[in-house]
Design an enzyme around this catalytic site. Structure first.
Site, short mmCIF file in Angstrom:
data_model
loop_
_atom_site.label_atom_id
_atom_site.label_comp_id
_atom_site.label_asym_id
_atom_site.label_seq_id
_atom_site.Cartn_x
_atom_site.Cartn_y
_atom_site.Cartn_z
N LYS A 22 103.88 10.32 -37.39
CA LYS A 22 104.42 9.02 -37.79
C LYS A 22 105.19 9.15 -39.10
CE LYS A 22 101.74 5.95 -40.05
NZ LYS A 22 102.33 5.50 -41.33
N ASN A 23 104.59 9.83 -40.08
CA ASN A 23 105.19 9.86 -41.43
C ASN A 23 106.34 10.84 -41.55
OD1 ASN A 23 103.40 7.90 -42.03
ND2 ASN A 23 102.02 9.20 -43.22
N ARG A 92 106.08 -1.77 -44.48
CA ARG A 92 106.50 -1.57 -45.86
C ARG A 92 107.38 -0.35 -46.00
NH1 ARG A 92 106.03 1.94 -49.24
NH2 ARG A 92 106.18 1.55 -51.44
N CYS A 116 100.57 -3.99 -49.43
CA CYS A 116 99.89 -3.88 -48.13
C CYS A 116 98.41 -3.71 -48.43
CB CYS A 116 100.45 -2.72 -47.33
SG CYS A 116 99.91 -1.16 -47.97
N ARG A 121 102.33 -1.81 -53.69
CA ARG A 121 103.10 -0.63 -53.29
C ARG A 121 104.43 -0.67 -54.07
NH1 ARG A 121 101.16 1.32 -48.39
NH2 ARG A 121 102.35 3.22 -48.74
N PRO A 122 104.42 -0.29 -55.34
CA PRO A 122 105.64 -0.36 -56.14
C PRO A 122 106.73 0.55 -55.59
CG PRO A 122 103.95 0.89 -57.28
CD PRO A 122 103.30 0.29 -56.08
N ILE A 123 107.96 0.21 -55.89
CA ILE A 123 109.09 1.08 -55.49
C ILE A 123 109.96 1.36 -56.70
CG2 ILE A 123 109.12 0.35 -53.06
CD1 ILE A 123 111.46 -1.52 -53.78
N LEU A 125 110.09 3.90 -58.62
CA LEU A 125 110.66 5.26 -58.63
C LEU A 125 111.86 5.35 -57.69
CD1 LEU A 125 107.35 7.34 -58.55
CD2 LEU A 125 108.75 6.76 -60.55
N ASP A 307 95.28 10.09 -46.72
CA ASP A 307 95.22 9.48 -45.39
C ASP A 307 94.04 9.98 -44.57
OD1 ASP A 307 98.84 9.45 -44.94
OD2 ASP A 307 97.49 8.22 -46.14
N ILE A 329 95.09 8.45 -55.22
CA ILE A 329 96.48 8.10 -54.87
C ILE A 329 96.70 6.60 -54.83
CG2 ILE A 329 98.31 8.35 -53.14
CD1 ILE A 329 97.58 10.99 -54.49
N ARG A 399 99.42 1.10 -35.29
CA ARG A 399 100.56 1.49 -36.14
C ARG A 399 100.70 3.01 -36.19
NH1 ARG A 399 99.97 0.14 -41.72
NH2 ARG A 399 101.93 1.28 -41.76
C1 EPZ Z 1 103.54 7.87 -47.83
O1 EPZ Z 1 103.49 6.59 -48.41
C2 EPZ Z 1 102.84 7.74 -46.48
N1 EPZ Z 1 103.56 6.78 -45.65
C3 EPZ Z 1 101.40 7.26 -46.69
O2 EPZ Z 1 100.76 7.21 -45.41
C4 EPZ Z 1 100.67 8.28 -47.57
O3 EPZ Z 1 99.37 7.81 -47.83
C5 EPZ Z 1 101.45 8.45 -48.90
O4 EPZ Z 1 102.81 8.83 -48.63
C6 EPZ Z 1 100.82 9.51 -49.77
O5 EPZ Z 1 100.79 10.73 -49.10
C7 EPZ Z 1 104.67 7.17 -45.00
O6 EPZ Z 1 105.12 8.30 -45.11
C8 EPZ Z 1 105.33 6.15 -44.13
P1 EPZ Z 1 103.86 7.49 -52.25
P2 EPZ Z 1 104.37 6.26 -49.73
O7 EPZ Z 1 105.17 6.93 -52.64
O8 EPZ Z 1 105.64 7.01 -49.67
C9 EPZ Z 1 102.86 5.23 -56.29
C10 EPZ Z 1 99.51 6.26 -43.69
O9 EPZ Z 1 98.32 5.94 -43.63
N2 EPZ Z 1 104.29 4.88 -56.35
O10 EPZ Z 1 103.70 8.98 -52.17
O11 EPZ Z 1 104.42 4.80 -49.88
C11 EPZ Z 1 102.14 4.53 -55.14
O12 EPZ Z 1 101.75 3.23 -55.53
C12 EPZ Z 1 100.33 5.93 -44.92
O13 EPZ Z 1 100.13 6.89 -42.79
C13 EPZ Z 1 104.78 4.24 -57.49
O14 EPZ Z 1 104.04 3.97 -58.45
O15 EPZ Z 1 103.42 6.87 -50.85
C14 EPZ Z 1 100.96 5.43 -54.88
O16 EPZ Z 1 99.94 5.14 -55.80
C15 EPZ Z 1 99.53 5.13 -45.93
N3 EPZ Z 1 106.10 3.92 -57.55
C16 EPZ Z 1 101.51 6.83 -55.20
O17 EPZ Z 1 102.71 6.62 -55.96
C17 EPZ Z 1 106.96 4.21 -56.51
O18 EPZ Z 1 108.16 3.90 -56.62
C18 EPZ Z 1 101.90 7.65 -53.96
O19 EPZ Z 1 102.74 6.84 -53.19
C19 EPZ Z 1 106.44 4.85 -55.37
C20 EPZ Z 1 105.10 5.18 -55.31
#
Ligand code: EPZ
Length: 419
Positions: A22-23, A92, A116, A121-123, A125, A307, A329, A399
């Site tokens: 999926k990811n 998201r 979620c 879920r900040p963006i 970065l 995960d 995380i 999902r």
């Molecule tokens: C991806 O989510 C995966 N989703 C998640 O899988 C997975 O848990 C996660 O990576 C970590 O491995 C998909 O690939 C679709 P991150 P993502 O950005 O990209 C913080 C599942 O169950 N952060 O690596 O959203 C964030 O809040 C899902 O399949 C910021 O602060 O994760 C988190 O604490 C759940 N600012 C940490 O970084 C940002 O701009 C890691 O998030 C982005 C992220």
């Protein structure tokens, strides 16, 4: 509301082919926007998150057709760059479309991806990186609007303070549309990033370094469609392995790389399972009962994957001895604990830490999936529990898991969906 009804205590046995990741497929589908023409994606899992992504591609003007586990995406007629709120709310991770739309059309508009079940879920970065590449980004009535800045987009060095998977992917996609060299320092190293790099290369993009903390993209070239096979889903594999560990028995998983799961396999062996691996297969024999293991601290790859935290916890909750989990995380990833407690689990949570004391065997109960991996954890717990468990909230599970009940039945579990 439909639910799974599971009679616990049946050992699992047999072989299962793991579906596509999926990811990995979500960013790869977004990347299809970069190349006019028809791309062919094999091993595309039939998941609700994938269906939403295909709906978004269609809404943007692409053709998106499924033939079994192959999807055909034709992005020639891409004409829109706005993703409506109802689709953003459904998933998201649609934020991944930002980079691809900016690269191909120079503009993008999407509503803020809601938080979620895992907490905010900040963006930030994602947005600061795209601004560094020359994008202008502003908010307008709850929508995020992006366009090429006055000076256009151009390659830059970007340092990530967190190895964010999504931000790394968004930068890779946007950078394909930025003339010049973009370097991502502090990039995420997950296998899904390597899969995305390999797909981008098949489109003709110059990308290297995925799997290391530094990724370089030489952007600006015109890209062409390609045919590609998505990697196997390592988290789905971890889920089935934890199910076999909880229920006992022997299973073999094919279509997944053991190297993608080293941290999880190490924990399962320490808990008493016997594991044998091949180039793209993993075989596990569950012990009579799982024992406690060293603290499980989730971390960016190659550390223990967040995960897989819930499904391993569910397996150990029905074993012997105490194991400490630390979720590093996400802020809120213990929502499955209350539901496991209904099944007799003894779990104490304090902030990011959770102490799981195995109770020998859980008992059946009526439980509700709190989120995708929490729901899968409840199924894992039910497989080893005494008696009958009803797991509702199946929309979360759908999902990320293709035919979870059918696959488990094929491995000998007594599980059926009650409409
Ligand atoms: C991806 O989510 C995966 N989703 C998640 O899988 C997975 O848990 C996660 O990576 C970590 O491995 C998909 O690939 C679709 P991150 P993502 O950005 O990209 C913080 C599942 O169950 N952060 O690596 O959203 C964030 O809040 C899902 O399949 C910021 O602060 O994760 C988190 O604490 C759940 N600012 C940490 O970084 C940002 O701009 C890691 O998030 C982005 C992220």
């Amino acid at each position: 509301m439909s639910y799974y009804e599971i009679q616990g205590g049946r050992p699992l046995s047999g072989s299962l082919a793991i579906h596509g990741a999926k990811n990995s497929v979500l960013p790869i589908l977004a990347a299809c926007l970069l190349a006019p023409g028809q791309s062919v994606i094999h091993n595309c899992p039939d998941l609700s998150d994938v269906s939403v992504t295909l709906d978004i591609l269609r809404l943007l003007g692409c053709r998106a057709d499924r033939e079994g586990d192959t999807v055909l995406i034709d992005a020639s007629a891409l004409g829109r760059s706005d993703i409506p709120e109802h689709l953003m709310r459904e998933m998201r991770s649609s934020v991944i479309f930002l980079g691809a739309l900016l690269a191909r059309l120079g503009t993008a508009e999407l509503s803020y991806p809601g938080g979620c079940e895992l907490g905010p879920r900040p963006i930030d970065l994602h947005l600061s990186a795209l601004r560094t590449l020359g994008a202008e980004i502003w908010e307008e009535q709850g929508a995020l609007c992006c366009c090429r800045g006055q000076g256009g987009l151009s390659g830059r060095e970007i340092c990530l303070s967190i190895p964010s998977v999504g931000a790394t992917e968004n930068i890779m996609l946007a950078a394909c549309g930025c003339p010049g060299l973009t370097t991502v320092v502090g990039a995420a190293r997950e296998p899904e990033i390597i899969d995305l790099q390999n797909f981008l290369r098949s489109l003709g993009a110059e990308v290297k370094g995925a799997g290391t903390p530094v990724i370089a993209i030489q952007g600006g070239a015109s890209l062409h469609p390609a045919e590609y096979r998505v990697m196997g889903d390592r988290i789905a594999a971890a889920t089935y392995l934890c199910g076999a560990a909880a229920a006992g028995g022997e299973v073999e998983l094919t279509g997944v790389l053991p190297d993608h799961l080293t941290a999880v396999l190490t924990c399962l062996e320490e808990a008493g399972c016997t594991i044998h691996t091949g180039p793209d297969r993993i075989a596990l024999a569950g012990g009579p009962s799982l024992r406690s293991i060293s603290p499980v601290r989730t971390a960016p790859y190659p550390g223990f994957p967040t995960d897989a935290q819930a499904v391993l916890m569910a397996a150990l909750a029905g074993g012997e001895g105490a194991t400490l989990f630390v979720e590093n995380i996400f802020d809120s990833r213990y929502r499955h604990v209350d539901e496991l407690r209904r099944m007799g689990a003894d779990i104490q949570v304090a902030g990011r830490a959770a102490m799981v004391s195995g109770v020998g065997r859980l008992h059946g109960a009526a439980v509700r999936s709190p989120d995708l991996r929490g729901g899968a954890a409840l199924v894992v717990a039910a497989l080893g529990a005494e008696g009958t468990t009803q797991v509702s909230g199946l929309r979360h599970i759908r999902r990320g898991y293709q035919a979870l009940d059918k696959n488990l039945r094929a491995l000998g579990a007594d599980i059926r969906e009650v409409p």
